[in-house]
Design a protein around this motif. Structure first.
Motif, PDB file in Angstrom:
ATOM      1  N   ARG B 115       4.682  26.814   4.586  1.00  0.00           N
ATOM      2  CA  ARG B 115       4.209  25.544   5.414  1.00  0.00           C
ATOM      3  C   ARG B 115       2.962  24.807   4.191  1.00  0.00           C
ATOM      4  O   ARG B 115       2.941  23.748   4.032  1.00  0.00           O
ATOM      5  CB  ARG B 115       3.506  25.862   6.678  1.00  0.00           C
ATOM      6  CG  ARG B 115       2.576  24.632   7.127  1.00  0.00           C
ATOM      7  CD  ARG B 115       1.894  25.183   8.283  1.00  0.00           C
ATOM      8  NE  ARG B 115       2.585  25.949   9.401  1.00  0.00           N
ATOM      9  CZ  ARG B 115       3.509  25.366  10.198  1.00  0.00           C
ATOM     10  NH1 ARG B 115       3.391  23.945  10.524  1.00  0.00           N
ATOM     11  NH2 ARG B 115       3.982  26.060  11.199  1.00  0.00           N
ATOM     12  N   ASP B 116       2.046  25.971   3.640  1.00  0.00           N
ATOM     13  CA  ASP B 116       0.983  25.444   2.983  1.00  0.00           C
ATOM     14  C   ASP B 116       1.656  25.070   1.646  1.00  0.00           C
ATOM     15  O   ASP B 116       1.017  23.983   1.110  1.00  0.00           O
ATOM     16  CB  ASP B 116       0.018  26.739   2.820  1.00  0.00           C
ATOM     17  CG  ASP B 116      -0.762  27.109   4.003  1.00  0.00           C
ATOM     18  OD1 ASP B 116      -0.770  26.353   4.960  1.00  0.00           O
ATOM     19  OD2 ASP B 116      -1.333  28.228   3.968  1.00  0.00           O
ATOM     20  N   ARG B 149      13.148  24.949  11.623  1.00  0.00           N
ATOM     21  CA  ARG B 149      11.618  24.677  11.283  1.00  0.00           C
ATOM     22  C   ARG B 149      10.572  25.866  11.541  1.00  0.00           C
ATOM     23  O   ARG B 149       9.555  25.839  11.028  1.00  0.00           O
ATOM     24  CB  ARG B 149      11.359  23.439  11.897  1.00  0.00           C
ATOM     25  CG  ARG B 149      11.101  23.174  13.405  1.00  0.00           C
ATOM     26  CD  ARG B 149      10.353  22.161  13.861  1.00  0.00           C
ATOM     27  NE  ARG B 149      10.995  20.883  13.731  1.00  0.00           N
ATOM     28  CZ  ARG B 149      10.634  19.912  13.596  1.00  0.00           C
ATOM     29  NH1 ARG B 149       9.188  19.795  13.241  1.00  0.00           N
ATOM     30  NH2 ARG B 149      11.330  18.625  13.381  1.00  0.00           N
ATOM     31  N   ALA B 150      10.933  26.631  12.402  1.00  0.00           N
ATOM     32  CA  ALA B 150      10.292  27.964  12.657  1.00  0.00           C
ATOM     33  C   ALA B 150       9.818  28.755  11.275  1.00  0.00           C
ATOM     34  O   ALA B 150       8.939  29.405  11.171  1.00  0.00           O
ATOM     35  CB  ALA B 150      10.697  28.908  13.668  1.00  0.00           C
ATOM     36  N   ARG B 151      10.588  28.775  10.482  1.00  0.00           N
ATOM     37  CA  ARG B 151      10.605  29.360   9.093  1.00  0.00           C
ATOM     38  C   ARG B 151       9.542  28.768   8.277  1.00  0.00           C
ATOM     39  O   ARG B 151       9.230  29.411   7.155  1.00  0.00           O
ATOM     40  CB  ARG B 151      12.029  29.124   8.145  1.00  0.00           C
ATOM     41  CG  ARG B 151      13.224  30.178   8.835  1.00  0.00           C
ATOM     42  CD  ARG B 151      12.426  31.353   9.123  1.00  0.00           C
ATOM     43  NE  ARG B 151      13.781  32.122   9.307  1.00  0.00           N
ATOM     44  CZ  ARG B 151      14.114  33.168   8.630  1.00  0.00           C
ATOM     45  NH1 ARG B 151      13.526  33.359   7.362  1.00  0.00           N
ATOM     46  NH2 ARG B 151      14.960  33.903   9.091  1.00  0.00           N
ATOM     47  N   LEU B 152       8.662  27.753   8.682  1.00  0.00           N
ATOM     48  CA  LEU B 152       7.757  27.322   8.049  1.00  0.00           C
ATOM     49  C   LEU B 152       6.494  28.253   7.739  1.00  0.00           C
ATOM     50  O   LEU B 152       5.657  28.213   6.716  1.00  0.00           O
ATOM     51  CB  LEU B 152       7.064  26.027   8.655  1.00  0.00           C
ATOM     52  CG  LEU B 152       7.519  24.696   8.340  1.00  0.00           C
ATOM     53  CD1 LEU B 152       6.891  23.577   9.417  1.00  0.00           C
ATOM     54  CD2 LEU B 152       7.433  24.229   6.993  1.00  0.00           C
ATOM     55  N   ASN B 153       6.494  29.340   9.005  1.00  0.00           N
ATOM     56  CA  ASN B 153       5.247  30.248   8.722  1.00  0.00           C
ATOM     57  C   ASN B 153       5.652  31.430   7.934  1.00  0.00           C
ATOM     58  O   ASN B 153       5.106  32.283   7.591  1.00  0.00           O
ATOM     59  CB  ASN B 153       5.172  30.735  10.269  1.00  0.00           C
ATOM     60  CG  ASN B 153       4.569  29.544  11.154  1.00  0.00           C
ATOM     61  OD1 ASN B 153       3.771  28.943  10.567  1.00  0.00           O
ATOM     62  ND2 ASN B 153       4.982  29.440  12.253  1.00  0.00           N
ATOM     63  N   ALA B 154       6.908  31.619   7.285  1.00  0.00           N
ATOM     64  CA  ALA B 154       7.388  32.384   6.741  1.00  0.00           C
ATOM     65  C   ALA B 154       6.763  32.312   5.253  1.00  0.00           C
ATOM     66  O   ALA B 154       6.439  31.212   4.616  1.00  0.00           O
ATOM     67  CB  ALA B 154       8.957  32.632   6.484  1.00  0.00           C
ATOM     68  N   TYR B 155       6.789  33.527   4.514  1.00  0.00           N
ATOM     69  CA  TYR B 155       6.185  33.722   3.140  1.00  0.00           C
ATOM     70  C   TYR B 155       7.694  33.878   2.491  1.00  0.00           C
ATOM     71  O   TYR B 155       8.819  34.261   3.058  1.00  0.00           O
ATOM     72  CB  TYR B 155       5.758  34.997   2.884  1.00  0.00           C
ATOM     73  CG  TYR B 155       4.107  34.534   3.317  1.00  0.00           C
ATOM     74  CD1 TYR B 155       3.169  34.172   2.675  1.00  0.00           C
ATOM     75  CD2 TYR B 155       3.902  35.030   4.802  1.00  0.00           C
ATOM     76  CE1 TYR B 155       2.083  34.132   3.020  1.00  0.00           C
ATOM     77  CE2 TYR B 155       2.395  34.807   5.061  1.00  0.00           C
ATOM     78  CZ  TYR B 155       1.677  34.328   4.279  1.00  0.00           C
ATOM     79  OH  TYR B 155       0.445  34.232   4.666  1.00  0.00           O
ATOM     80  N   PRO B 156       7.756  33.330   1.029  1.00  0.00           N
ATOM     81  CA  PRO B 156       9.000  33.265   0.443  1.00  0.00           C
ATOM     82  C   PRO B 156       9.754  34.631   0.246  1.00  0.00           C
ATOM     83  O   PRO B 156      10.922  34.473   0.575  1.00  0.00           O
ATOM     84  CB  PRO B 156       8.666  32.800  -1.066  1.00  0.00           C
ATOM     85  CG  PRO B 156       7.207  32.234  -0.890  1.00  0.00           C
ATOM     86  CD  PRO B 156       6.706  32.811   0.323  1.00  0.00           C
ATOM     87  N   HIS B 157       9.054  35.690   0.462  1.00  0.00           N
ATOM     88  CA  HIS B 157       9.854  36.967   0.339  1.00  0.00           C
ATOM     89  C   HIS B 157      10.683  37.479   1.532  1.00  0.00           C
ATOM     90  O   HIS B 157      11.616  38.306   1.567  1.00  0.00           O
ATOM     91  CB  HIS B 157       9.066  38.081  -0.017  1.00  0.00           C
ATOM     92  CG  HIS B 157       7.977  38.583   1.133  1.00  0.00           C
ATOM     93  ND1 HIS B 157       6.815  38.087   1.133  1.00  0.00           N
ATOM     94  CD2 HIS B 157       8.574  39.477   2.210  1.00  0.00           C
ATOM     95  CE1 HIS B 157       6.365  38.681   2.295  1.00  0.00           C
ATOM     96  NE2 HIS B 157       7.155  39.602   2.943  1.00  0.00           N
ATOM     97  N   GLU B 158      10.138  36.592   2.525  1.00  0.00           N
ATOM     98  CA  GLU B 158      11.072  36.646   3.827  1.00  0.00           C
ATOM     99  C   GLU B 158      12.192  35.953   3.984  1.00  0.00           C
ATOM    100  O   GLU B 158      12.961  36.046   4.930  1.00  0.00           O
ATOM    101  CB  GLU B 158      10.093  36.311   5.273  1.00  0.00           C
ATOM    102  CG  GLU B 158       8.982  37.357   5.363  1.00  0.00           C
ATOM    103  CD  GLU B 158       7.570  36.824   6.245  1.00  0.00           C
ATOM    104  OE1 GLU B 158       7.880  37.694   7.199  1.00  0.00           O
ATOM    105  OE2 GLU B 158       7.404  35.624   6.018  1.00  0.00           O
TER     106      GLU B 158
END
Lengths: 268, 294
Positions: B115-116, B149-158
């Motif tokens: 997201r960021d 869109r829930a994946r916005l909170n994920a970090y790349p390694h996830e």
């Protein structure tokens, strides 16, 4: 004359998530035979368990159940029996940029296995052998290449060094895990052609692990299609590609780039 | 469709090392609106250098010695990328021409959430945008490439490799650029994921009408997705033509060599692999001896 046989091989990995554990069956009941001077291709997408099989065959992992037989005898777990197995079954890795040590010369990479497996050889003999190996993988002038370091060579040349290194202990079985997928398309066939030639000369059994169906078809006698740890289809190479029966094989075949199909559409 | 969106004229790039390397030599081509132009060639032929040169992303010792890359905007004005001030260049990049980098899987920042990283684009290029609107937009972009869109909170390694690649493509589309440059966007992926991504790119191109410069060494793949193909060798474009002509009637010797170098899945081409040793196949990869020897 080496035959490597795999019987109902199973490999489970334990996954931990905090305090909970679960098991992932990476390889499920896989059996096949790798005969001398024959090539078996193992195809499937990432995560289908292809490389786990390679690790099991190399004794880098131990199977949960099932057995691996070399010329009908189970693999020794330690001592000279295991050393002999390791000599007989050699590996070519996917990434020639990572599998060669940047600090050492090409000659050093080839000397190591020769010295390990022939401890009584004199320096002159070892050197002659190194040059001979380089000649066999068509890296000439051998004298010059032996002194170079990996970064001075192209990807294809490095992969040929890796092949020479695998041949150094005079193996009977070669496991090639995506040997050409990191190379430029234009030299892939050259490297495979070389591999096929060396295979004939040495009477090697080759396990060719790949996700490229086109090269698998032309390079191998038999194709095993893996999906989620199981072999879902097997048979002579042309049969599997031209008349795929399993749904997953069809998906794989559709996914492979095939210019003829697109150009057929463009012409219309 | 026939108006050009980018004109590259007499473009040359040198690497000022000793001895000087002429990485791109006098390259000219035109990119039409909404077309997919394939750029094919082996490693080291200058294809990435050319792409980076167009958007002026090259760092010393690389230097653009001659030539222009002129962008023709949809609104009817022209921009020569060489004349822009650093400030304008920064504003124009990603907004007009965006890029999906080589090894895109590893070009996401591992310590910042998806997201960021998305919002960073809007904060830089669309500072007037409201926070709520920005959030909304990021979600829409992700959904457009088929990621929840829930994946916005994920970090790349996830995320898996294929998903990271989609995120990169979504980011490149964020400002609706008129040109996207894709540098080997699918090389690290397996065939099934690669196929999904290519379908996605073609679909989005039809939907949004951007032009694509697609760089890869995989000629069979290019033949499938591109309208026109440029074949590069030693820094020069040796042949440029539409995909069908190039495949059926290659004019340059090198194109012929490239075309002969991949096996066909259903046809007979390639069955020679297991035939007699053919040293010509390795001729392209011969060890060079001479001045470079230390």
């Amino acid at each position: 004359m080496t035959t490597l046989e795999v019987r109902s091989l199973v490999k489970d990995y334990r996954l931990r998530d905090g305090l909970r554990t679960s098991t992932l069956r990476a390889v499920n009941d896989v059996s096949f035979t790798l005969d001398h001077s024959r090539t078996v291709a193992l195809v499937g997408q990432s995560g289908s368990g292809k490389s786990t099989i390679a690790k099991l065959l190399l004794q880098l992992e131990h199977p949960t159940s099932g057995e691996i037989l070399l010329d009908g005898k189970p693999v020794a777990r330690r001592g000279s029996g295991l050393a002999e197995y390791r000599r007989t079954v050699q590996m070519v890795f996917q990434d020639p940029f990572a599998s060669l040590n940047p600090f050492h010369t090409v000659g050093h990479h080839l000397e190591r296995p020769i010295r390990l497996h022939h401890p009584r050889m004199t320096n002159a003999e070892v050197h002659r052998r190194v040059l001979h190996l380089l000649d066999r993988v068509r890296l000439s002038p051998a004298e010059n290449v032996a002194q170079r370091r990996p970064h001075e060579l192209s990807g294809g040349q490095r992969q040929r060094v890796a092949i020479a290194r695998a041949l150094a202990p005079e193996p009977g079985v070669l496991i090639a895990d995506e040997p050409v997928s990191m190379l430029d398309v234009s030299i892939r066939l050259g490297v495979l052609n070389l591999l096929a030639t060396l295979q004939r000369e040495e009477d090697l059994g080759v396990l060719y692990i790949t996700h490229d169906l086109a090269t698998a078809r032309h390079f191998s006698d038999e194709i095993l299609v893996m999906y989620k740890g199981e072999i879902v289809e097997r048979g002579p190479a042309d049969d599997v590609i031209l008349n795929p029966r399993h749904e997953y094989t069809k998906t794989l075949a559709d996914a492979a780039p095939n210019p003829e199909r697109r150009l057929g559409e463009l012409r219309r | 469709m026939s108006h050009p969106v980018l004109t590259v004229e007499n473009f040359s790039v040198d690497y000022l090392v000793d001895p000087v390397v002429h990485a791109v030599k006098d390259v000219s081509f035109e990119l039409k609106r909404g077309e997919v132009l394939g750029l094919a060639g082996e490693s080291g032929c200058g294809k990435s250098t050319l792409a980076y040169g167009i958007v002026r992303l090259l760092k010393p010792p690389a230097m653009i010695t001659t030539g222009h890359a002129v962008f023709h905007s949809r609104e009817g004005y022209d921009i020569d990328w060489g004349d822009l001030s650093p400030e304008d260049l920064r504003a124009a990049r990603w907004d007009k021409i965006s890029m999906v980098f080589q090894g895109a899987m590893n070009s996401l920042n591992p310590v910042i959430s998806v997201r960021d990283q998305f919002e960073d684009i809007f904060e830089t290029h669309r500072p007037e945008m409201k926070k709520k609107e920005r959030r909304e937009r990021c979600g829409d972009l992700l959904e457009r490439v088929g990621v929840d869109r829930a994946r916005l909170n994920a970090y790349p390694h996830e995320l898996s490799g294929g998903m990271r690649q989609r995120v990169m493509i979504a980011m490149a589309m964020a400002l609706e650029p008129q040109i996207m440059i894709m540098d080997e966007p699918t090389t690290a992926l397996d065939v099934v994921v690669q196929r999904e991504i290519l379908r996605e790119i073609t679909r989005l191109r039809d939907e949004l009408g951007f032009a694509v410069i697609f760089i890869t060494h995989d000629l069979p793949l290019l033949l499938e997705i591109s309208d026109r193909i440029a074949v590069m060798r030693h820094g020069e474009i040796v042949e440029l033509g539409n995909a069908l002509d190039l495949y059926t009637n290659p004019r340059h010797e090198y194109t012929r060599q490239l075309l002969a170098s991949f096996p066909s899945l259903t046809g007979d081409r390639g069955s020679f692999v297991r035939g007699a040793m053919d040293d010509r196949l390795l001729a392209l990869d011969a060890v060079s001896v001479g001045e470079e020897q230390s």
